[in-house]
Design an enzyme around this catalytic site. Structure first.
Site, PDB file in Angstrom:
ATOM      1  N   GLY A  58       9.644  15.689   1.986  1.00 35.18           N
ATOM      2  CA  GLY A  58      10.026  14.386   1.447  1.00 35.18           C
ATOM      3  C   GLY A  58       8.912  14.133   0.271  1.00 35.18           C
ATOM      4  O   GLY A  58       9.007  14.138  -0.658  1.00 35.18           O
ATOM      5  N   ARG A  59       7.831  13.400   0.942  1.00 39.02           N
ATOM      6  CA  ARG A  59       6.760  12.900   0.326  1.00 39.02           C
ATOM      7  C   ARG A  59       6.164  13.651  -0.655  1.00 39.02           C
ATOM      8  O   ARG A  59       6.218  13.501  -1.998  1.00 39.02           O
ATOM      9  CB  ARG A  59       5.569  12.527   1.247  1.00 39.02           C
ATOM     10  CG  ARG A  59       4.450  11.740   0.553  1.00 39.02           C
ATOM     11  CD  ARG A  59       3.478  11.624   1.468  1.00 39.02           C
ATOM     12  NE  ARG A  59       3.802  11.482   2.969  1.00 39.02           N
ATOM     13  CZ  ARG A  59       3.748  10.118   3.506  1.00 39.02           C
ATOM     14  NH1 ARG A  59       3.383   8.936   2.826  1.00 39.02           N
ATOM     15  NH2 ARG A  59       4.143   9.952   4.822  1.00 39.02           N
ATOM     16  N   ARG A  84       4.006   0.354   2.884  1.00 32.92           N
ATOM     17  CA  ARG A  84       3.003   1.302   3.580  1.00 32.92           C
ATOM     18  C   ARG A  84       1.795   0.816   3.622  1.00 32.92           C
ATOM     19  O   ARG A  84       1.063   1.020   4.843  1.00 32.92           O
ATOM     20  CB  ARG A  84       3.077   2.494   2.492  1.00 32.92           C
ATOM     21  CG  ARG A  84       4.377   3.161   2.343  1.00 32.92           C
ATOM     22  CD  ARG A  84       4.186   4.624   1.892  1.00 32.92           C
ATOM     23  NE  ARG A  84       3.633   5.503   2.809  1.00 32.92           N
ATOM     24  CZ  ARG A  84       2.386   5.949   2.850  1.00 32.92           C
ATOM     25  NH1 ARG A  84       1.657   5.632   1.867  1.00 32.92           N
ATOM     26  NH2 ARG A  84       2.017   6.886   3.968  1.00 32.92           N
ATOM     27  N   CYS A 142       3.791 -14.548   3.347  1.00 33.58           N
ATOM     28  CA  CYS A 142       2.864 -15.344   4.112  1.00 33.58           C
ATOM     29  C   CYS A 142       2.152 -14.738   5.270  1.00 33.58           C
ATOM     30  O   CYS A 142       2.418 -14.943   6.461  1.00 33.58           O
ATOM     31  CB  CYS A 142       3.650 -16.713   4.630  1.00 33.58           C
ATOM     32  SG  CYS A 142       4.599 -17.423   3.115  1.00 33.58           S
ATOM     33  N   GLU A 143       1.847 -13.466   5.036  1.00 36.67           N
ATOM     34  CA  GLU A 143       1.186 -12.845   6.086  1.00 36.67           C
ATOM     35  C   GLU A 143      -0.234 -12.228   5.354  1.00 36.67           C
ATOM     36  O   GLU A 143      -0.057 -11.603   4.361  1.00 36.67           O
ATOM     37  CB  GLU A 143       1.985 -11.568   6.467  1.00 36.67           C
ATOM     38  CG  GLU A 143       3.314 -12.280   7.157  1.00 36.67           C
ATOM     39  CD  GLU A 143       4.090 -10.961   7.718  1.00 36.67           C
ATOM     40  OE1 GLU A 143       3.173  -9.967   8.230  1.00 36.67           O
ATOM     41  OE2 GLU A 143       5.254 -11.083   7.857  1.00 36.67           O
ATOM     42  N   TYR A 196       8.954   6.774   0.134  1.00 38.58           N
ATOM     43  CA  TYR A 196       8.931   5.755   1.481  1.00 38.58           C
ATOM     44  C   TYR A 196       8.180   4.246   0.566  1.00 38.58           C
ATOM     45  O   TYR A 196       7.578   3.591   1.297  1.00 38.58           O
ATOM     46  CB  TYR A 196       7.791   6.118   2.423  1.00 38.58           C
ATOM     47  CG  TYR A 196       8.222   7.455   2.981  1.00 38.58           C
ATOM     48  CD1 TYR A 196       9.346   7.643   3.755  1.00 38.58           C
ATOM     49  CD2 TYR A 196       7.240   8.446   2.797  1.00 38.58           C
ATOM     50  CE1 TYR A 196       9.835   8.835   4.390  1.00 38.58           C
ATOM     51  CE2 TYR A 196       7.742   9.762   3.362  1.00 38.58           C
ATOM     52  CZ  TYR A 196       9.070   9.926   4.164  1.00 38.58           C
ATOM     53  OH  TYR A 196       9.287  10.988   4.735  1.00 38.58           O
TER      54      TYR A 196
HETATM   55  N1  LLP Z   1      12.054  15.926   8.206  1.00 36.87           N
HETATM   56  C1  LLP Z   1      12.246  15.220   9.170  1.00 36.87           C
HETATM   57  C2  LLP Z   1      12.867  15.311  10.463  1.00 36.87           C
HETATM   58  C3  LLP Z   1      11.362  13.939   9.147  1.00 36.87           C
HETATM   59  O1  LLP Z   1      11.431  12.955  10.205  1.00 36.87           O
HETATM   60  C4  LLP Z   1      10.702  13.601   7.942  1.00 36.87           C
HETATM   61  C5  LLP Z   1       9.867  12.599   7.880  1.00 36.87           C
HETATM   62  C6  LLP Z   1      10.743  14.620   7.073  1.00 36.87           C
HETATM   63  C7  LLP Z   1      11.282  15.715   7.342  1.00 36.87           C
HETATM   64  C8  LLP Z   1       9.935  14.364   5.858  1.00 36.87           C
HETATM   65  O2  LLP Z   1       8.521  14.273   5.970  1.00 36.87           O
HETATM   66  P1  LLP Z   1       7.582  14.389   4.767  1.00 36.87           P
HETATM   67  O3  LLP Z   1       7.647  15.510   4.246  1.00 36.87           O
HETATM   68  O4  LLP Z   1       7.930  13.141   3.815  1.00 36.87           O
HETATM   69  O5  LLP Z   1       6.283  13.990   5.479  1.00 36.87           O
HETATM   70  N2  LLP Z   1       7.504   5.964   6.363  1.00 36.87           N
HETATM   71  C9  LLP Z   1       6.306   6.853   6.655  1.00 36.87           C
HETATM   72  C10 LLP Z   1       6.815   8.187   6.537  1.00 36.87           C
HETATM   73  C11 LLP Z   1       7.804   8.450   7.681  1.00 36.87           C
HETATM   74  C12 LLP Z   1       8.405   9.916   7.843  1.00 36.87           C
HETATM   75  C13 LLP Z   1       9.291  10.077   8.798  1.00 36.87           C
HETATM   76  N3  LLP Z   1       9.956  11.170   8.740  1.00 36.87           N
HETATM   77  C14 LLP Z   1       5.316   6.701   5.523  1.00 36.87           C
HETATM   78  O6  LLP Z   1       5.489   5.708   4.531  1.00 36.87           O
HETATM   79  O7  LLP Z   1       4.284   7.427   5.679  1.00 36.87           O
END
Ligand code: LLP
Length: 438
Positions: free
Chosen positions: A277-278, A315, A350-351, A379
């Site tokens: 994802g990221r 974040r 306001c935090e 994200y």
């Molecule tokens: N696969 C599954 C089953 C997941 O739960 C996630 C992320 C991914 C793939 C993708 O992960 P990545 O490659 O993006 O690390 N909101 C948080 C991140 C939450 C990730 C949740 N799951 C942040 O802003 O850091």
């Protein structure tokens, strides 16, 4: 700063589009994504894994903007989804159902049924009850359910406690020891088509050790299942790889990560899936904001109040994440200007936690000047809310010098229309001090 965001003639650009022009046209705060950077991120990861049979299923949860998903889909990505909403977005963006993986610890039965009907390639099952529900749905619909079991390998990993998912006590997956028994039973079930195993241990993982440990456990388990003659078609190694933005921490290089992935293939000879994802979106996006006010704390510290807040980008407040901040107008950085002095960058909510940076080295700035929060393509927009009555912000995608509004800012009207008043309150007027006074 990445190649797609750079200063030209003193102004920070996204590709060939000046950010000050984007701000003028669409207002701030907003997200800006660089199409070329999205493609480059995908291509880099695909190239690092060349020769290894792996499908990159982009985890839509990082950024589900349709333009973003379509760019990645065209580059060759499949999709990792966690809800009907993400499923519809992946399909709409042009991802084939045969390249979609359905993850998540709490899929609704309607969502499972829809996944079967749509021909989604693999459902990653996380509990015995979910498996039982899926069997019922598959039997009722007459469609065999393609299942992988998500293994909880009991490995601690992730950039923050809140995003570590692979530890024993975490809510995710099935305990490793229970997998063989569940897999054996599932393989006998005619309504299921067993595909293999999946793992995802966390996000923003910057070192090799947890990946090595989890992948090793998964590969060992897959080999044991196959030795028993059970069908294992592929392994899903999840997401979690992050480019190290924090130079203090030893960052795992993409090439080293790719080697860990390749090792699983060598060991098992099974085709693989990754769910990044990221890594595919973070550095392709920025959050653009305007300075509203400046003030000085009693300590003498400069505080910049900007028009973006924690509701727009959560974040820093939620995970203590640090993101570089740049002034869109570079000129103030020149020798003639005052040197950059660190300042706090805060939003209007306001935090006290509504703070993007505690010591950003920024040049002198005035109200109306623009700043860019870097690496906000993952994200960011997806986690935005309307807290404090603030509209969800706009998203812009840039390709070369083309600028496109890829998601309109939520309108004031939309925000109010979502709260219809109950009939019994309709004819009541809000009490006014005038009416209350005799
Ligand atoms: N696969 C599954 C089953 C997941 O739960 C996630 C992320 C991914 C793939 C993708 O992960 P990545 O490659 O993006 O690390 N909101 C948080 C991140 C939450 C990730 C949740 N799951 C942040 O802003 O850091």
């Amino acid at each position: 700063m990445t190649g797609s965001f750079s200063y030209r003639r003193g102004i920070l650009h996204a590709e060939n589009a000046p950010l000050d022009e984007i701000a003028r046209r669409f207002g701030t705060p907003l997200y800006v994504y660089a199409a070329g950077e999205l493609r480059a991120l995908y291509d880099r990861m695909a190239a690092a894994l060349r020769g290894c049979p792996v499908l990159l299923c982009y985890a839509l949860k990082a950024n589900f903007n349709l333009a973003v998903v379509r760019i990645l889909a065209r580059a060759g990505a499949g999709a990792d989804i966690v809800s009907e909403g993400e499923m519809r977005r992946a399909l709409q963006a042009g991802v084939q159902p045969s390249a979609i993986i359905f993850s998540g610890v709490g899929k609704r039965k309607e969502e499972l049924a829809l996944a079967l009907k749509m021909g989604i390639a693999q459902i990653n099952v996380e509990s015995e009850e979910e498996l039982a529900a899926l069997i019922e749905i598959a039997q009722a619909s007459g469609i065999r359910a393609p299942v992988a079991l998500r293994v909880n390998p009991n490995v601690a990993a992730g950039g923050h406690e809140k995003i570590a998912t692979g530890r024993e006590g975490d809510k995710f997956g099935l305990p490793l020891e229970k997998i063989p028994e569940i897999y054996r039973a599932a393989a006998k079930e005619p309504s299921l088509a067993m595909q293999g195993l999946a793992v995802h241990i966390g996000s923003q993982i910057l070192d090799a050790a947890p990946f090595r440990e989890a992948f090793g456990k998964l590969a060992g388990l897959a080999k044991a299942l196959r030795q028993e003659g059970l069908p294992v078609a592929r392994l899903d190694l999840g997401g979690g790889f992050a480019y190290g933005q924090d130079l203090e921490r030893a960052a795992l290089s993409l090439e080293d990560y790719a080697d860990l992935v390749r090792q699983v293939w060598r060991e098992t000879e099974l085709p693989l899936i990754l769910e990044p994802g990221r890594a595919l979106t973070a550095s392709a996006g920025i959050l653009l904001a305007s300075v509203l006010y400046q003030k000085t704390a009693p300590s003498g510290e400069r505080i910049l109040v900007v028009d973006a807040a924690m509701n727009d980008f959560l974040r820093p407040a939620l995970y203590g994440a640090s993101h570089a901040v740049l002034a869109v107008r570079e000129e103030a950085k020149s020798a003639a200007a005052a040197p950059a002095a660190p300042c706090q960058i805060v939003g209007p909510v306001c935090e006290s936690g509504d703070r993007f940076a505690s010591a950003a080295p920024l040049p002198p700035m005035a109200a109306g000047d623009l700043i860019a929060l870097m690496d906000a393509g993952a994200y960011g927009a997806v986690m935005a809310s309307s807290y404090n009555g603030r509209p969800r912000l706009a998203e812009i995608i840039v390709s070369d010098s083309r600028i496109w509004l890829a998601r309109a800012r939520e309108s004031r009207r939309e925000m109010l229309e979502r709260d219809p008043l109950p009939p019994w309150l309709l004819d009541e007027r809000a009490p006014s001090s005038a009416r209350r006074s005799p």
